[in-house]
Design a protein around this motif. Structure first.
Motif, short mmCIF file in Angstrom:
data_model
loop_
_atom_site.label_atom_id
_atom_site.label_comp_id
_atom_site.label_asym_id
_atom_site.label_seq_id
_atom_site.Cartn_x
_atom_site.Cartn_y
_atom_site.Cartn_z
N ASP A 184 0.83 -1.21 0.00
CA ASP A 184 0.00 0.00 0.00
C ASP A 184 0.87 1.26 0.00
N VAL A 185 1.19 1.72 -1.20
CA VAL A 185 1.91 2.98 -1.39
C VAL A 185 1.18 3.76 -2.49
N PRO A 186 1.44 5.06 -2.60
CA PRO A 186 0.66 5.88 -3.54
C PRO A 186 0.61 5.36 -4.97
N TRP A 187 1.73 4.88 -5.51
CA TRP A 187 1.72 4.47 -6.92
C TRP A 187 0.92 3.20 -7.14
N THR A 188 0.87 2.30 -6.12
CA THR A 188 0.05 1.09 -6.29
C THR A 188 -1.43 1.43 -6.14
N ARG A 189 -1.74 2.40 -5.28
CA ARG A 189 -3.14 2.84 -5.17
C ARG A 189 -3.62 3.43 -6.49
N GLU A 190 -2.71 4.14 -7.16
CA GLU A 190 -3.07 4.73 -8.44
C GLU A 190 -3.24 3.65 -9.51
N ARG A 191 -2.39 2.66 -9.48
CA ARG A 191 -2.46 1.60 -10.47
C ARG A 191 -3.69 0.72 -10.27
#
Length: 234
Positions: A184-191
């Motif tokens: 759970d980090v920003p870039w995976t939330r975006e993906r």
């Protein structure tokens, strides 16, 4: 020197690495935090008591040696080493640049070897210590699109196992923590925009498990540790 035990953590980025640094600082360690991004490290250094930032490219053996010397001279002998730095790439074996695979091998596998060779002798002398490696599912299987990454993680896990069999009888615990999840980090939330919150694994939860493994009773040491969200299909 702070008088506290020392933990050295590689790959201190905005997700798992920072969570590891916070967890070990909370547990009373002086934390040596390694990454290539000095600015990000400085911000975390100001937040955590007795934490020190060291800019280090772990793909380079000479930088590893110099950094280990700095850490031991300024902070003391390392009692816990967490190798969290990771080199990754995606693509089939026909698509990847062989140089990328070689670089990932340097970060994932050779860096583990160089750090362990530098740090383990003092741990053996003390009769205690822990070496924890954060891995992922690619260490256990070679899926087609992970050809530039999985071979290096598999080699990393096997190296860690060889180390565990060698160091365990000498009082040093080596463990491999497989993270079978999307962190759970920003870039995976975006993906994964449509994924529910329970789909992700929390960096703080990973750090808690690494802490637990590093402090297991000698009568019940783990080597292969797998963690995943409760809904993960495995």
């Amino acid at each position: 020197m702070t008088g506290k035990p020392v933990a050295l953590i590689t790959g201190v980025g905005p997700g798992t690495g920072s969570a590891l640094a916070r967890r070990f600082a909370k547990g009373g360690y002086a934390v040596a935090m390694l990454a290539r991004d000095g600015e990000r490290l400085s911000a975390l250094e100001s937040e955590l008591p007795d934490a020190r930032a060291f800019v280090c490219d772990v793909s380079k053996e000479d930088e590893i040696a110099a950094t280990v010397n700095q850490v031991t001279e300024t902070m003391g002998a390392v009692e816990v080493f967490v190798h969290n730095a990771v080199g990754g790439a995606w693509g089939s074996f026909l698509e990847i640049d062989p140089k990328t695979l070689a670089m990932n091998f340097q970060v994932n596998t050779m860096a583990l070897l160089h750090f362990a060779q530098a740090l383990a002798p003092k741990m053996i002398e003390a009769g205690r210590g822990a070496i924890i490696v954060t891995g992922n599912t690619s260490a256990h299987r070679g899926k087609a699109y992970f050809a530039g990454f999985a071979p290096t993680k598999a080699a990393q896990r096997i190296l860690a196992e060889a180390m565990a069999r060698d160091l365990g009888p000498k009082g040093v615990h080596v463990a491999y923590v497989t993270i079978d999840a999307v962190i759970d980090v920003p870039w995976t939330r975006e993906r994964f925009k449509d994924a529910p919150g329970d789909f992700f694994i929390k960096p703080a939860a990973i750090a808690d498990e690494a802490w637990h493994v590093a402090h297991q009773d000698k009568s019940a040491w783990s080597f292969n540790v797998e963690i995943r969200p409760f809904g993960e299909n495995w």
